[in-house]
Design an enzyme around this catalytic site. Structure first.
Site, short mmCIF file in Angstrom:
data_model
loop_
_atom_site.label_atom_id
_atom_site.label_comp_id
_atom_site.label_asym_id
_atom_site.label_seq_id
_atom_site.Cartn_x
_atom_site.Cartn_y
_atom_site.Cartn_z
N TYR A 157 81.32 -56.26 57.48
CA TYR A 157 80.89 -56.39 58.62
C TYR A 157 80.33 -55.17 59.04
O TYR A 157 79.13 -54.92 59.62
CB TYR A 157 82.11 -56.87 59.52
N1 LIG Z 1 84.00 -57.49 71.06
C1 LIG Z 1 84.35 -56.32 70.59
O1 LIG Z 1 85.21 -55.69 70.53
C2 LIG Z 1 83.35 -55.91 69.75
C3 LIG Z 1 83.31 -54.57 68.98
C4 LIG Z 1 82.21 -54.05 68.39
C5 LIG Z 1 81.09 -54.91 68.25
N2 LIG Z 1 80.97 -55.87 69.00
C6 LIG Z 1 79.59 -56.62 68.83
O2 LIG Z 1 79.26 -57.15 69.95
C7 LIG Z 1 78.49 -58.23 69.93
C8 LIG Z 1 79.08 -59.12 71.09
O3 LIG Z 1 80.49 -59.51 70.56
P1 LIG Z 1 81.48 -60.57 71.43
O4 LIG Z 1 82.84 -59.83 71.13
O5 LIG Z 1 80.86 -61.15 72.49
O6 LIG Z 1 81.31 -61.67 69.95
P2 LIG Z 1 81.16 -63.28 70.10
O7 LIG Z 1 81.54 -63.91 69.13
O8 LIG Z 1 81.97 -63.84 71.52
O9 LIG Z 1 79.70 -63.37 70.76
C9 LIG Z 1 78.66 -63.56 69.64
C10 LIG Z 1 78.05 -64.76 70.05
O10 LIG Z 1 76.79 -64.57 68.90
C11 LIG Z 1 76.52 -66.13 68.76
N3 LIG Z 1 75.92 -66.00 67.30
C12 LIG Z 1 76.56 -65.75 66.14
N4 LIG Z 1 75.75 -65.90 65.30
C13 LIG Z 1 74.59 -66.35 65.74
C14 LIG Z 1 73.20 -66.81 65.21
N5 LIG Z 1 73.14 -66.71 63.83
N6 LIG Z 1 72.36 -67.34 66.00
C15 LIG Z 1 72.36 -67.36 67.51
N7 LIG Z 1 73.85 -66.89 67.87
C16 LIG Z 1 74.70 -66.40 67.15
C17 LIG Z 1 77.94 -66.67 68.75
O11 LIG Z 1 78.00 -68.08 68.86
C18 LIG Z 1 78.68 -65.94 69.58
O12 LIG Z 1 78.84 -66.61 70.95
C19 LIG Z 1 78.49 -58.63 68.49
O13 LIG Z 1 77.22 -58.07 68.05
C20 LIG Z 1 79.78 -57.79 67.89
O14 LIG Z 1 79.67 -57.59 66.44
C21 LIG Z 1 81.83 -56.46 69.62
#
Ligand SMILES: NC(=O)c1ccc[n+]([C@@H]2O[C@H](COP(=O)([O-])OP(=O)(O)OC[C@H]3O[C@@H](n4cnc5c(N)ncnc54)[C@H](O)[C@@H]3O)[C@@H](O)[C@H]2O)c1
Length: 340
Positions: A157
């Protein structure tokens, strides 16, 4: 102003879109609503966004599409001219990446490459995208600074997110596409992610079941409340990345460039021990957890702590939600949403 928010049915994408609409901006959301976790929660977030659009009288369109599908992205960019793109769609989750690397290749590598191409051809004024604190991987020097090297990811990841930062730089350099990468530090709050500790612990404690506490609770995490993240994301996106005049190839700063490119940590800057986080949860729930103390899991980073002075200097970012207050708000939402 019209924004494209990818990952719009996700935790952070939902909150960013909601806040932008409350401020009167037009939003196009894009998400494939995949089943990595409960899709009912994602659909409920989308319903809440349609209501918010009605309430604020702003334009909102949702596109159900996979960012790995280049033609679908092209159609979206042909239909709309975006002032800002905030890219949050990704396959998230550290542990899932150990057994399902292909999901990360599709969404985080192929999808990100497609997004860069569409932004390039549409001459998007500014692309802001999600990276992660996990890129700090094997680093132990705290707090984690954007000036540190980040070449030792501990899982796939993190490797794909680090790759995104490098891919973005090549586009900022070649095509002068302004890009800002934000390294999120453990985001939590209402409408959060069911695969994350707070959500899982809350469910288990309410069911009277033991909670798995890895590394015997000695982890510390820079838990960052969703409202603080949303402010930082929107303000960073508003301020278009520009070249850093003081950048030199002879002694290259890793997080800026002579191209319109930059990377920021976005965290609370005040880490809490996992065991203290659980104490706050017990207090908010009014119930004691049964803690099953377990060893560290493969791929986990023992501690995270964000140095946020760069973001503070750039946009005045100042997170102000304590873990106790944030956890209380999460529990309030959880009890209401699940009627428990
Ligand atoms: N929440 C955290 O603590 C955290 C920490 C570090 C990084 N991030 C990053 O922040 C971003 C948002 O995270 P989040 O917590 O809201 O996660 P989340 O999983 O709730 O949201 C990600 C969304 O992207 C959509 N998705 C995934 N692959 C896809 C694709 N191929 N095409 C279209 N849509 C797609 C999923 O359906 C999901 O709704 C992500 O990039 C994640 O890696 C989050």
């Amino acid at each position: 102003m019209k924004y494209l928010i990818t990952g719009n049915a996700g935790f952070i994408g939902f909150h960013v879109a909601k806040t932008l609409m409350a401020r009167g901006y037009a939003v196009v959301g894009l998400d494939n609503v995949n089943d990595y976790y409960d899709t009912a929660l994602k659909e409920d977030r989308l319903r809440a966004l349609y209501s918010a659009a009605q309430q604020h009288g702003v334009e909102y369109e949702f596109v159900r599409a996979n960012i790995a599908d280049r033609a679908a992205l092209d159609r979206c960019f042909e239909k709309h001219q975006f002032d800002r793109v905030i890219h949050l769609a990704a396959q998230a989750g550290v542990r899932h990446s150990i057994d399902h690397p292909e999901d990360y290749v599709e969404s985080n590598l192929v999808g990100f490459s497609n997004l860069l191409e569409t932004c390039r051809h549409a001459a998007t004024p500014h692309l802001t995208y999600a990276s992660t604190s996990s890129v700090y991987g094997g680093n132990t020097s705290m707090p984690f600074s954007e000036d540190h090297g980040v070449d030792h990811p501990l899982q796939f990841y993190a490797a794909t997110k680090r790759a995104n930062e490098l891919m973005a730089h090549s586009y900022s350099h070649l095509f002068r596409l302004p890009t800002t990468g934000l390294r999120f530090f453990t985001v939590y709050g209402p409408w959060g992610r069911p695969d994350m500790a707070l959500f899982k612990f809350t469910r288990l404690i309410l069911e009277g079941k033991p909670i798995p506490v890895f590394n015997h609770g000695h982890h510390s995490r820079d838990f960052t409340y969703i409202d603080d993240i949303v402010q930082g994301v929107i303000q960073s996106s508003d301020q278009i990345a520009t070249p850093d005049a003081s950048w030199s190839g002879a002694a290259p700063t890793p997080c800026t460039s002579n191209a319109p490119y930059r990377i920021f940590n976005i965290g609370n800057g005040n880490p809490a021990q996992l065991s203290d986080y659980i104490d706050a949860l017990e207090e908010a729930l009014g119930k004691t957890a049964i803690r099953e103390l377990l060893p560290m899991q493969p791929g986990d980073i023992p501690d995270t702590h964000a140095d946020t002075h760069r973001l503070q200097q750039a946009i005045g970012y100042k997170p102000d939600t304590s873990v106790r207050e944030g956890v209380r708000k999460f529990v309030e939402w959880y009890r209401d949403y699940y009627a428990v």
